[in-house]
Design an enzyme around this catalytic site. Structure first.
Site, PDB file in Angstrom:
ATOM      1  N   LYS A  44       0.851  -1.183   0.000  1.00 36.31           N
ATOM      2  CA  LYS A  44       0.000   0.000   0.000  1.00 36.31           C
ATOM      3  C   LYS A  44       0.888   1.234   0.000  1.00 36.31           C
ATOM      4  CE  LYS A  44      -4.544  -0.614   2.068  1.00 36.31           C
ATOM      5  NZ  LYS A  44      -5.361  -0.372   3.245  1.00 36.31           N
ATOM      6  N   ARG A  93     -18.914   1.237   8.365  1.00 36.80           N
ATOM      7  CA  ARG A  93     -19.581   2.503   8.065  1.00 36.80           C
ATOM      8  C   ARG A  93     -20.886   2.303   7.316  1.00 36.80           C
ATOM      9  NH1 ARG A  93     -14.174   4.867   5.740  1.00 36.80           N
ATOM     10  NH2 ARG A  93     -14.013   2.639   5.454  1.00 36.80           N
TER      11      ARG A  93
HETATM   12  P1  ADP Z   1      -7.704  -0.370   6.342  1.00 40.91           P
HETATM   13  O1  ADP Z   1      -6.766   0.100   5.286  1.00 40.91           O
HETATM   14  O2  ADP Z   1      -7.239  -1.547   7.125  1.00 40.91           O
HETATM   15  O3  ADP Z   1      -9.155  -0.489   5.914  1.00 40.91           O
HETATM   16  P2  ADP Z   1      -8.365   2.099   7.645  1.00 40.91           P
HETATM   17  O4  ADP Z   1      -7.425   2.928   8.401  1.00 40.91           O
HETATM   18  O5  ADP Z   1      -8.922   2.661   6.393  1.00 40.91           O
HETATM   19  O6  ADP Z   1      -7.600   0.767   7.424  1.00 40.91           O
HETATM   20  O7  ADP Z   1      -9.567   1.635   8.563  1.00 40.91           O
HETATM   21  C1  ADP Z   1      -9.384   0.867   9.712  1.00 40.91           C
HETATM   22  C2  ADP Z   1     -10.734   0.430  10.227  1.00 40.91           C
HETATM   23  O8  ADP Z   1     -11.468   1.583  10.605  1.00 40.91           O
HETATM   24  C3  ADP Z   1     -11.605  -0.293   9.193  1.00 40.91           C
HETATM   25  O9  ADP Z   1     -12.353  -1.268   9.860  1.00 40.91           O
HETATM   26  C4  ADP Z   1     -12.503   0.790   8.660  1.00 40.91           C
HETATM   27  O10 ADP Z   1     -13.731   0.264   8.197  1.00 40.91           O
HETATM   28  C5  ADP Z   1     -12.695   1.625   9.917  1.00 40.91           C
HETATM   29  N1  ADP Z   1     -13.033   3.010   9.618  1.00 40.91           N
HETATM   30  C6  ADP Z   1     -12.421   3.859   8.782  1.00 40.91           C
HETATM   31  N2  ADP Z   1     -13.052   5.061   8.753  1.00 40.91           N
HETATM   32  C7  ADP Z   1     -14.098   4.940   9.597  1.00 40.91           C
HETATM   33  C8  ADP Z   1     -15.171   5.806  10.000  1.00 40.91           C
HETATM   34  N3  ADP Z   1     -15.311   7.024   9.501  1.00 40.91           N
HETATM   35  N4  ADP Z   1     -16.057   5.335  10.894  1.00 40.91           N
HETATM   36  C9  ADP Z   1     -15.938   4.086  11.366  1.00 40.91           C
HETATM   37  N5  ADP Z   1     -14.993   3.217  11.037  1.00 40.91           N
HETATM   38  C10 ADP Z   1     -14.074   3.625  10.168  1.00 40.91           C
END
Ligand code: ADP
Length: 163
Positions: A44, A93
């Site tokens: 990534k 979400r």
């Molecule tokens: P990844 O690349 O592992 O998906 P992220 O940092 O994008 O990592 O997200 C980590 C976790 O947090 C995931 O389970 C994602 O669905 C959740 N997540 C990301 N943004 C939000 C949000 N706005 N509200 C709730 N959960 C979130």
């Protein structure tokens, strides 16, 4: 019943948002300890380095005494064995998150039967929020003030020179 258990919340947090923070707070109220496991996935391309993401998260959760932020690489299933914690917290979400999250939860359980994934939903106001959206807003000159912790807002401003 959950109070003597720890749980891991893995993610890339590139950068951390108020949505992530909402999930961390909810999880920290349910478990005795939360390990926020920040991925260093070489496949990534991250905007923020591993150390920057860790520092921003540590600053954002400084007031939560049962939350620890640690780096992790490799298979989550192996990492969970290492830290002896088998509950995985993930945020859900909307329907769009579901398929990927469902697949990952089942795959992790296949890799290690002890792993349980718990999905938490954030406050409704964060359901539209994602790290990539926040970066895009920032790059296009918009304010991220209401979407991210203060330290992240400042870092985005430094990087993209927006409002
Ligand atoms: P990844 O690349 O592992 O998906 P992220 O940092 O994008 O990592 O997200 C980590 C976790 O947090 C995931 O389970 C994602 O669905 C959740 N997540 C990301 N943004 C939000 C949000 N706005 N509200 C709730 N959960 C979130």
């Amino acid at each position: 019943m959950n109070r003597n258990f720890s749980a891991a919340y893995p993610g890339s947090f590139d950068p951390p948002t108020n949505g992530h923070l909402d999930i961390i707070i909810r999880a920290s109220n349910l478990f005795s300890k939360i390990i926020v496991a920040v991925t260093d996935n070489i496949n990534k391309r991250h905007t923020f380095t591993l150390q920057e993401r860790i520092d921003l998260l540590r600053e954002s959760v400084a007031n939560l005494k049962n939350v620890e932020v640690l780096p992790f690489s490799g298979l989550l299933a192996d990492y969970l064995e290492k830290i002896n914690s088998f509950v995985v917290i993930r945020g859900l979400r909307a329907l769009s998150d579901f398929e990927y999250e469902f697949q990952m939860a089942l795959m992790n359980r296949k890799l290690n039967k002890k792993i349980e994934t718990i999905f938490l939903t954030p406050d409704q106001s964060y359901t539209f929020l994602s790290s990539s959206m926040v970066k895009e807003i920032s790059m296009l000159g918009g304010s991220t003030k209401s979407f991210v912790p203060k330290c992240v807002e400042l870092e985005l401003k430094k990087r993209f020179g927006n409002r």
